[in-house]
Design a protein around this motif. Structure first.
Motif, mmCIF file in Angstrom:
data_model
loop_
_atom_site.group_PDB
_atom_site.id
_atom_site.type_symbol
_atom_site.label_atom_id
_atom_site.label_comp_id
_atom_site.label_asym_id
_atom_site.label_seq_id
_atom_site.Cartn_x
_atom_site.Cartn_y
_atom_site.Cartn_z
ATOM 1 N N PRO A 156 0.834 -1.210 0.000
ATOM 2 C CA PRO A 156 0.000 0.000 0.000
ATOM 3 C C PRO A 156 0.864 1.254 0.000
ATOM 4 O O PRO A 156 1.995 1.248 0.479
ATOM 5 C CB PRO A 156 -0.786 -0.124 1.312
ATOM 6 C CG PRO A 156 0.124 -0.905 2.201
ATOM 7 C CD PRO A 156 0.843 -1.882 1.305
ATOM 8 N N ILE A 157 0.343 2.317 -0.548
ATOM 9 C CA ILE A 157 1.028 3.607 -0.511
ATOM 10 C C ILE A 157 0.496 4.390 0.684
ATOM 11 O O ILE A 157 -0.723 4.524 0.835
ATOM 12 C CB ILE A 157 0.815 4.376 -1.823
ATOM 13 C CG1 ILE A 157 1.594 3.674 -2.942
ATOM 14 C CG2 ILE A 157 1.242 5.827 -1.697
ATOM 15 C CD1 ILE A 157 1.469 4.330 -4.278
ATOM 16 N N PRO A 158 1.366 4.883 1.556
ATOM 17 C CA PRO A 158 0.930 5.482 2.821
ATOM 18 C C PRO A 158 0.371 6.883 2.687
ATOM 19 O O PRO A 158 0.922 7.852 3.178
ATOM 20 C CB PRO A 158 2.214 5.479 3.654
ATOM 21 C CG PRO A 158 3.297 5.612 2.649
ATOM 22 C CD PRO A 158 2.832 4.843 1.449
ATOM 23 N N ILE A 159 -0.747 7.010 1.979
ATOM 24 C CA ILE A 159 -1.453 8.284 1.907
ATOM 25 C C ILE A 159 -2.935 8.021 2.075
ATOM 26 O O ILE A 159 -3.418 6.919 1.838
ATOM 27 C CB ILE A 159 -1.207 9.012 0.570
ATOM 28 C CG1 ILE A 159 -1.631 8.129 -0.606
ATOM 29 C CG2 ILE A 159 0.229 9.461 0.442
ATOM 30 C CD1 ILE A 159 -1.572 8.837 -1.921
ATOM 31 N N LYS A 160 -3.641 9.036 2.497
ATOM 32 C CA LYS A 160 -5.083 8.931 2.674
ATOM 33 C C LYS A 160 -5.715 10.171 2.065
ATOM 34 O O LYS A 160 -5.966 11.163 2.738
ATOM 35 C CB LYS A 160 -5.444 8.807 4.146
ATOM 36 C CG LYS A 160 -6.913 8.471 4.400
ATOM 37 C CD LYS A 160 -7.162 8.279 5.879
ATOM 38 C CE LYS A 160 -8.607 7.900 6.144
ATOM 39 N NZ LYS A 160 -8.866 7.734 7.582
ATOM 40 N N VAL A 161 -5.888 10.123 0.755
ATOM 41 C CA VAL A 161 -6.432 11.251 0.020
ATOM 42 C C VAL A 161 -7.417 10.702 -1.005
ATOM 43 O O VAL A 161 -7.601 9.497 -1.146
ATOM 44 C CB VAL A 161 -5.312 12.036 -0.704
ATOM 45 C CG1 VAL A 161 -4.392 12.698 0.290
ATOM 46 C CG2 VAL A 161 -4.520 11.123 -1.633
ATOM 47 N N GLN A 162 -8.060 11.631 -1.732
ATOM 48 C CA GLN A 162 -8.905 11.206 -2.840
ATOM 49 C C GLN A 162 -8.053 10.475 -3.868
ATOM 50 O O GLN A 162 -6.869 10.748 -4.026
ATOM 51 C CB GLN A 162 -9.554 12.425 -3.503
ATOM 52 C CG GLN A 162 -10.590 13.140 -2.649
ATOM 53 C CD GLN A 162 -11.213 14.301 -3.394
ATOM 54 O OE1 GLN A 162 -10.799 14.652 -4.504
ATOM 55 N NE2 GLN A 162 -12.204 14.906 -2.794
ATOM 56 N N LEU A 163 -8.663 9.533 -4.574
ATOM 57 C CA LEU A 163 -7.924 8.841 -5.618
ATOM 58 C C LEU A 163 -7.464 9.848 -6.671
ATOM 59 O O LEU A 163 -8.202 10.772 -7.028
ATOM 60 C CB LEU A 163 -8.789 7.763 -6.258
ATOM 61 C CG LEU A 163 -9.054 6.531 -5.388
ATOM 62 C CD1 LEU A 163 -9.975 5.559 -6.118
ATOM 63 C CD2 LEU A 163 -7.757 5.839 -5.006
ATOM 64 N N PRO A 164 -6.244 9.711 -7.175
ATOM 65 C CA PRO A 164 -5.721 10.696 -8.131
ATOM 66 C C PRO A 164 -6.453 10.633 -9.465
ATOM 67 O O PRO A 164 -6.834 9.567 -9.930
ATOM 68 C CB PRO A 164 -4.257 10.293 -8.279
ATOM 69 C CG PRO A 164 -4.214 8.846 -7.922
ATOM 70 C CD PRO A 164 -5.271 8.660 -6.867
ATOM 71 N N VAL A 165 -6.609 11.812 -10.080
ATOM 72 C CA VAL A 165 -7.190 11.852 -11.418
ATOM 73 C C VAL A 165 -6.100 11.739 -12.476
ATOM 74 O O VAL A 165 -6.360 11.358 -13.615
ATOM 75 C CB VAL A 165 -8.003 13.149 -11.627
ATOM 76 C CG1 VAL A 165 -9.207 13.177 -10.717
ATOM 77 C CG2 VAL A 165 -7.142 14.390 -11.402
ATOM 78 N N CYS A 166 -4.861 12.095 -12.113
ATOM 79 C CA CYS A 166 -3.747 11.937 -13.046
ATOM 80 C C CYS A 166 -2.449 11.753 -12.268
ATOM 81 O O CYS A 166 -2.332 12.177 -11.124
ATOM 82 C CB CYS A 166 -3.645 13.107 -14.023
ATOM 83 S SG CYS A 166 -3.925 14.732 -13.314
ATOM 84 N N VAL A 167 -1.488 11.093 -12.935
ATOM 85 C CA VAL A 167 -0.219 10.739 -12.305
ATOM 86 C C VAL A 167 0.910 11.027 -13.285
ATOM 87 O O VAL A 167 0.784 10.770 -14.481
ATOM 88 C CB VAL A 167 -0.192 9.239 -11.909
ATOM 89 C CG1 VAL A 167 1.150 8.871 -11.296
ATOM 90 C CG2 VAL A 167 -1.329 8.913 -10.954
ATOM 91 N N ALA A 168 2.018 11.571 -12.771
ATOM 92 C CA ALA A 168 3.223 11.780 -13.576
ATOM 93 C C ALA A 168 4.329 10.894 -13.037
ATOM 94 O O ALA A 168 4.485 10.742 -11.822
ATOM 95 C CB ALA A 168 3.656 13.249 -13.537
ATOM 96 N N ILE A 169 5.109 10.300 -13.952
ATOM 97 C CA ILE A 169 6.240 9.457 -13.568
ATOM 98 C C ILE A 169 7.486 10.331 -13.522
ATOM 99 O O ILE A 169 7.772 11.069 -14.465
ATOM 100 C CB ILE A 169 6.437 8.323 -14.582
ATOM 101 C CG1 ILE A 169 5.138 7.529 -14.760
ATOM 102 C CG2 ILE A 169 7.572 7.408 -14.160
ATOM 103 C CD1 ILE A 169 5.158 6.624 -15.974
ATOM 104 N N ALA A 170 8.219 10.253 -12.415
ATOM 105 C CA ALA A 170 9.472 10.986 -12.264
ATOM 106 C C ALA A 170 10.611 9.994 -12.089
ATOM 107 O O ALA A 170 10.387 8.837 -11.730
ATOM 108 C CB ALA A 170 9.398 11.927 -11.064
ATOM 109 N N SER A 171 11.836 10.432 -12.313
ATOM 110 C CA SER A 171 12.990 9.556 -12.129
ATOM 111 C C SER A 171 13.151 9.154 -10.668
ATOM 112 O O SER A 171 13.741 8.127 -10.359
ATOM 113 C CB SER A 171 14.261 10.252 -12.617
ATOM 114 O OG SER A 171 14.472 11.459 -11.903
ATOM 115 N N TRP A 172 12.583 9.959 -9.751
ATOM 116 C CA TRP A 172 12.710 9.707 -8.310
ATOM 117 C C TRP A 172 11.433 9.150 -7.697
ATOM 118 O O TRP A 172 11.376 8.898 -6.507
ATOM 119 C CB TRP A 172 13.087 11.006 -7.580
ATOM 120 C CG TRP A 172 12.340 12.226 -8.079
ATOM 121 C CD1 TRP A 172 12.790 13.137 -8.980
ATOM 122 C CD2 TRP A 172 11.021 12.641 -7.715
ATOM 123 N NE1 TRP A 172 11.837 14.120 -9.202
ATOM 124 C CE2 TRP A 172 10.745 13.829 -8.436
ATOM 125 C CE3 TRP A 172 10.043 12.135 -6.864
ATOM 126 C CZ2 TRP A 172 9.530 14.515 -8.330
ATOM 127 C CZ3 TRP A 172 8.838 12.804 -6.751
ATOM 128 C CH2 TRP A 172 8.589 13.989 -7.474
#
Length: 612
Positions: A529-545
């Motif tokens: 799981p990813i340790p966040i508690k927010v609304q589901l994202p509408v968009c995601v960007a991939i970064a090198s980090w």
């Protein structure tokens, strides 16, 4: 039977997932069905046949949702294996190492899961004798994560408990009497008390070398911090009584107290073992951390391609960034050069129109690919004649489809609405990244059982596609030759799967916010799981980090490659697409009525405690 005459294993080993005291554990899949399993390889020297058969006898008696079930025994030329249920969440120890103290609601739920499993084992007359977070596995079900007990390698029958003469186990979790070779049901209760303490406090009640631990367990009083609710303190202290007679008499008794605790205290149980973001949005360090440019139309898609001079020998300058955005049926292209995070325009906007509206743009190291409802186009910016952009038709499928392209444009895969897999390869003589026109050839289409939701290329030779069926998500692996390798199912409905900068790792966005985003490793298969508690994202960007996720309100969540939150920014509201322009500059696309806007967000201009 000699080793050479033994049959080949029915299971294909995908990777090592653990090392126990008696052997290694692998992730594998059935060669015919693709079903994922755990293969416990029991070393014949450290785990002789009579011990092997004894653990098998215990496991075959145990069939419970909170116990890892043994499905088969295999003795093949590859070795001796117990074929077990596969738990994709890994061990409870993994979770505790990543997050420390787990939220109270999840800690209680995991303990209740384990107690239910132990109640079943006790009803069969079995004592585990080595309960610890390393032997508690997690698996994802439709209602969330559940805990399951594993590794009955040193288990004993209750009827033999008075004749025990060894103190095998893990000293940090051993009851006082265990150090004298005695064990009973209450010995397992004590171990569960230590685990519960560690879950809610974030550390064990005692730590040190084995001899020190023995002294502490025998003589030192347990102190539970005042931050733990008083009813829960009482449960922990009762489980950790020095004398077995003062502990809970059974797993059912302790489980009943935890059930009553759940009624008394608002545990705020969430489906992911996470806490709310621990800090407000990061403070801006400048007056203008976000720069906005208006566009004459609503943005439908956005893509960014970053090139270096070594990739583009015709470039009149050094490294540069190509930005593509789609408005209706037209694709716009602009080229920028980065100078110390200040982006200067190198050319006017180039534009090309297609016969259909553009629904998706996919970036590659050679530029960009545009997907319409029925066609696939390769976009060719001419580096010598700014501003110029042309579109090369790769395929006209005539019906809707889902598709993906290899990051270096080596191959494309698509599944059409009539359930056929298409694969295109780029001609070998056109692999030069400077070529403006490429020859593509397709392999014969291959039938697919059902419609798919998304196609994802993983590497030079493999891809996946997935579909949602009956509340679960079926993922199938295929090759660039159009062969199918296997499949498995997730116990949740997936909305999107997004690649990452790490090979064979993807970000999973579920359809509902019950579970929250997940990181999924495909080789071997693992989920976290990813340790966040927010609304589901509408968009995601991939970064090198790592990743940047944006929700509908414009909250930008920065995650490192392990899914840990490293920053939060209040960005432009209602984003439709985001993409990284450089390591520290994010491009956010928004639409206001019928007009679009592009926003440059410089992460260096925010007070973020992270080295990009």
């Amino acid at each position: 039977m000699t080793v050479s005459k033994r049959p080949r294993s029915k299971y294909l080993i995908l990777g090592l997932i653990g090392q126990g005291q008696f052997g290694r554990v692998f992730c594998g899949c059935h060669r015919k069905t693709g079903k994922l399993v755990a293969l416990k390889d029991l070393d014949q020297h450290r785990f002789p046949t009579h011990e092997f058969l004894r653990e098998l006898r215990f496991l075959l008696q145990l069939s419970h949702p909170n116990i890892v079930t043994c499905r088969a025994l295999e003795h093949s030329r590859e070795g001796r294996y117990l074929i077990m249920d596969y738990c994709e969440g890994g061990t409870l120890r993994n979770w505790m190492d990543r997050q420390g103290k787990l939220p109270l609601g999840m800690s209680i739920q995991f303990m209740k899961d384990v107690l239910q499993g132990m109640e079943h084992a006790n009803s069969k007359g079995i004592i585990h004798r080595d309960l610890k977070p390393e032997n508690i596995l997690l698996t994802l079900k439709s209602r969330g994560w559940i805990a399951r007990i594993s590794d009955f390698g040193i288990a004993r029958l209750i009827q033999d408990s008075k004749t025990g003469s060894d103190n095998t186990g893990s000293p940090a979790y051993m009851a006082p009497e265990r150090f004298y070779g005695q064990y009973s049901l209450q010995s397992d209760i004590y171990a569960l008390g230590v685990i519960l303490y560690e879950l809610v406090v974030g550390a064990r009640p005692f730590s040190g070398q084995p001899q020190q631990l023995m002294n502490y367990h025998l003589n030192q009083r347990v102190i539970v911090p005042d931050t733990v609710p008083l009813p829960l303190q009482k449960i922990i202290l009762k489980a950790l009584e020095k004398l077995p007679a003062r502990r809970y008499k059974s797993a059912r008794q302790m489980l009943s107290d935890l059930d009553r605790l759940s009624e008394l205290i608002d545990l705020s149980l969430s489906a992911t073992p996470i806490s709310v973001l621990p800090y407000p949005p990061s403070r801006s360090l400048t007056d203008e951390p976000i720069i906005t440019h208006a566009l004459p139309g609503a943005i439908a898609a956005l893509a960014v391609s970053i090139h270096s001079q070594t990739h583009d020998k015709h470039s009149p300058c050094g490294s540069h960034t190509c930005i593509y955005w789609a408005i209706s049926d037209s694709i716009h292209y602009q080229r920028y050069q980065e100078e110390a995070n200040n982006f200067e325009t190198l050319a006017k906007v180039a534009q090309v129109c297609l016969p259909e509206d553009i629904r998706e743009l996919k970036v590659t190291s050679q530029g960009c690919v545009a997907l319409t409802n029925q066609c696939i186009y390769h976009l060719n910016p001419d580096v010598s004649q700014f501003p110029f952009l042309s579109a090369e038709l790769i395929a006209h499928l005539r019906i809707p489809f889902k598709a993906d392209i290899h990051p270096h444009s080596q191959w494309i895969a698509a599944v059409t609405e009539d359930n056929h897999l298409w694969v295109w390869h780029r001609s070998e003589q056109n692999l030069d990244s400077t070529a403006h026109h490429h020859s593509w050839f397709s392999r014969p289409q291959v039938p697919v059982r059902e419609a798919v939701h998304q196609v994802q290329i993983l590497d030079d030779h493999h891809g996946i596609f997935w579909r949602v069926e009956q509340g679960k998500t079926a993922i199938e692996v295929f090759t660039r030759r159009g062969n199918f390798l296997g499949h498995w199912k997730l116990s949740l409905e997936v909305d999107r799967i997004i690649p990452s900068a790490i090979s064979y790792r993807v970000l999973v966005i579920p359809k509902w916010d019950t579970h929250g985003p997940l990181l999924m490793d495909l080789k071997p298969f693992r989920m976290r799981p990813i340790p966040i508690k927010v609304q589901l994202p509408v968009c995601v960007a991939i970064a090198s980090w790592g990743y940047v996720m944006a929700d509908g309100r414009g909250h930008l969540i920065l995650l490192d490659e392990y899914g840990q939150v490293v920053g939060r920014i209040l960005g432009p509201p209602s984003p439709v697409a985001i993409a990284m322009i450089s390591k520290t500059v994010l491009l956010v696309a928004t639409n206001v009525q019928d007009e679009g806007e592009l926003h440059w967000v410089d992460l260096n201009q925010f007070d973020i405690d992270f080295i990009f």
